[in-house]
Design an enzyme around this catalytic site. Sequence first.
Site, mmCIF file in Angstrom:
data_model
loop_
_atom_site.group_PDB
_atom_site.id
_atom_site.type_symbol
_atom_site.label_atom_id
_atom_site.label_comp_id
_atom_site.label_asym_id
_atom_site.label_seq_id
_atom_site.Cartn_x
_atom_site.Cartn_y
_atom_site.Cartn_z
ATOM 1 N N ASP A 386 0.861 -1.182 0.000
ATOM 2 C CA ASP A 386 0.000 0.000 0.000
ATOM 3 C C ASP A 386 0.896 1.230 0.000
ATOM 4 O O ASP A 386 1.863 1.296 0.768
ATOM 5 C CB ASP A 386 -0.902 -0.001 1.244
ATOM 6 C CG ASP A 386 -1.736 1.268 1.339
ATOM 7 O OD1 ASP A 386 -2.669 1.413 0.535
ATOM 8 O OD2 ASP A 386 -1.448 2.111 2.224
ATOM 9 N N ASP A 388 1.054 5.222 0.648
ATOM 10 C CA ASP A 388 0.328 6.310 1.310
ATOM 11 C C ASP A 388 1.107 7.607 1.110
ATOM 12 O O ASP A 388 1.860 8.047 1.973
ATOM 13 C CB ASP A 388 0.175 5.984 2.794
ATOM 14 C CG ASP A 388 -0.736 6.956 3.518
ATOM 15 O OD1 ASP A 388 -1.029 8.027 2.954
ATOM 16 O OD2 ASP A 388 -1.153 6.656 4.643
ATOM 17 N N GLU A 390 1.103 11.457 0.818
ATOM 18 C CA GLU A 390 0.315 12.619 1.224
ATOM 19 C C GLU A 390 1.103 13.910 0.981
ATOM 20 O O GLU A 390 1.801 14.367 1.881
ATOM 21 C CB GLU A 390 -0.086 12.482 2.693
ATOM 22 C CG GLU A 390 -0.882 11.208 2.987
ATOM 23 C CD GLU A 390 -1.272 11.079 4.453
ATOM 24 O OE1 GLU A 390 -1.331 12.088 5.186
ATOM 25 O OE2 GLU A 390 -1.516 9.944 4.874
#
Length: 616
Positions: A386, A388, A390
């Site tokens: 995954d 992530d 940001e």
Amino acid sequence: MSTTTPLRTRFRTRAAAGLTALVVPLAAMVGLASPAQAATSATASYTKASDWGTGFEGKWTVKNTGTTTLSTWTVEWDFPAGTAVTSAWDADVTNSGNHWTAKNKSWGGNLAPGASVSFGFNGTGTGSPSGCKLNGGSCDGGSVPGDTPPTAPGTPSASTITDTSVKLSWTAATDDKGVKNYDVLRDGAKVATVTTPSYTDTGLSAGTDYSYSVQARDTADQTGPVSGARAVRTTGGGTDPGPGPGDQVKLGYFTEWGIYGRNYHVKNLDTSGSAAKITHINYSFGNVQGGKCTMGDSFAAIDKAYTADQSVDGKADTWDQPLRGNFNQLRKLKAKYPHIKVLWSFGGWTWSGGFTEAVKNPAAFADSCYKLVEDPRWADVFDGIDLDWEYPNACGLSCDTSGPAAFKNMMQAMRGKFGTNNLVTAAITADASAGGKIDATDYAGAAAYSDWYNVMTYDFFGAWAAKGPTAPHSPLTSYAGIPQAGFNSAEAIAKLKAQGVPAKKLLLGIGFYGRGWTGVTQKEPGGTATGAAAGTYESGIEDYKVLKTKCPANGTVAGTAYAHCGTDWWSYDTPATIGSKMSWAKGQGLGGAFFWEFSGDTANGELVTAINNGLK
């Protein structure tokens, strides 16, 4: 969500800073009576237990591998210039220049056969020990000067699987002086040593998942790298109590650092009943550094020793097993709940800055991530990756200007490397404002290479706006007086769909925590405040399990709950609002839901239960 600081990584600096363990194998097994007997009597191995940048903690372990009692020991090693011991315990440590010597304390030298003792020290510098000697001979741990360790055997194959046994076979390892035998590892622990490349393991439980790997040992007792892992499920037995693979995704984040101050461990997923009600776990977080995926807190991940009462299966870790820590506990959880899949999540709020460099060479980045996630020591633990970030081509803790195609290029490279048998997912923004973060990136193009997106439909509002206005941090819909247009779940999902992201590839995000202000006199949203409300770990944030009794909900707005108690004002989701959100998600045709994070729930997992029931 350009003004938010998500809870997803807020606790990293407190709990995980500087905890980096590195096992450094050193020279070969030696005897203590004379160098000629050195291959069978004792070992000394070194571990860097932690590293905080300006210094580190080192640990040596001496083990008596012979058949007679060891009465005294001396470990010697060299450090490169600039690396030194500053203080030590459980041994007397001295030096002559860069050469260091540790002698046992009066109470620590007497070791019975099979016994071990450790001593530690604090140091400065970045170097590693070399030239290790134990009682005048070389130390064991992986290499004998002038002698190459054996290669890794092939990944075992499994045949003749019954309720209680399995036959394993593997391609032989090679060694310049010959392979002596093989250690067979079941779930990371040695169960047998054999001289041929095959073994039948017996005494197993019916209908149970196991993981097998093997490791070769040469004639000098050096061990080579561990093979790849083979998952095996015995026949018979009962059925897995968890959701089936065709169900909607019910995913929770497990935080690496939660094992410290929060005292939340993999076992809690089992005892709370949550493991039977979820389908996926995101293990967070790995770091992104120097264009590569790297481990976050290796002590928590692979080295922490779990006692029997802390362990998923009630069995304590041993000092010499190949894999400990959270990874081994996740392996045990998957054996008990075979329906669960685990992804390793990289980045998060604190560590997203590394993506900018990494996506300059997406193929090399994907290759580094694959090698780490699929490391033979824990490849069976993970079912994918995954990401992530940001935020791509936008600002979070730092700003990125990689362009709208960078995220798509990264996901395409990840899919190309991880293939179709692994999951490739991403956590993405829920900022649906005009010209906001969703508009900054080609999420639709990247969706072709992604199994799903975790849409972070929380942290829209919070006490970083110290004076308010008070607003729910996870509104499902807009409402009169909302502080920012486009900051709600429904508009985020609608915008992603309109851009071409399939609904089944969108998961609705739920926060297992609340955000709050103090100095508030108005019960309804939109009130003024004087600052952030007090929280257990950080001002302005509190777990649901605390808020449900500390400040019970007494109102709802935009599909989520809020509470006004004294002068504090909090917003958070309850089992009732989660049930409504799950109904909405099903009506939208979404792929399911995810949440941040397990430790915010009650001991009996009532929020996980609400998600599970709502998505049935």
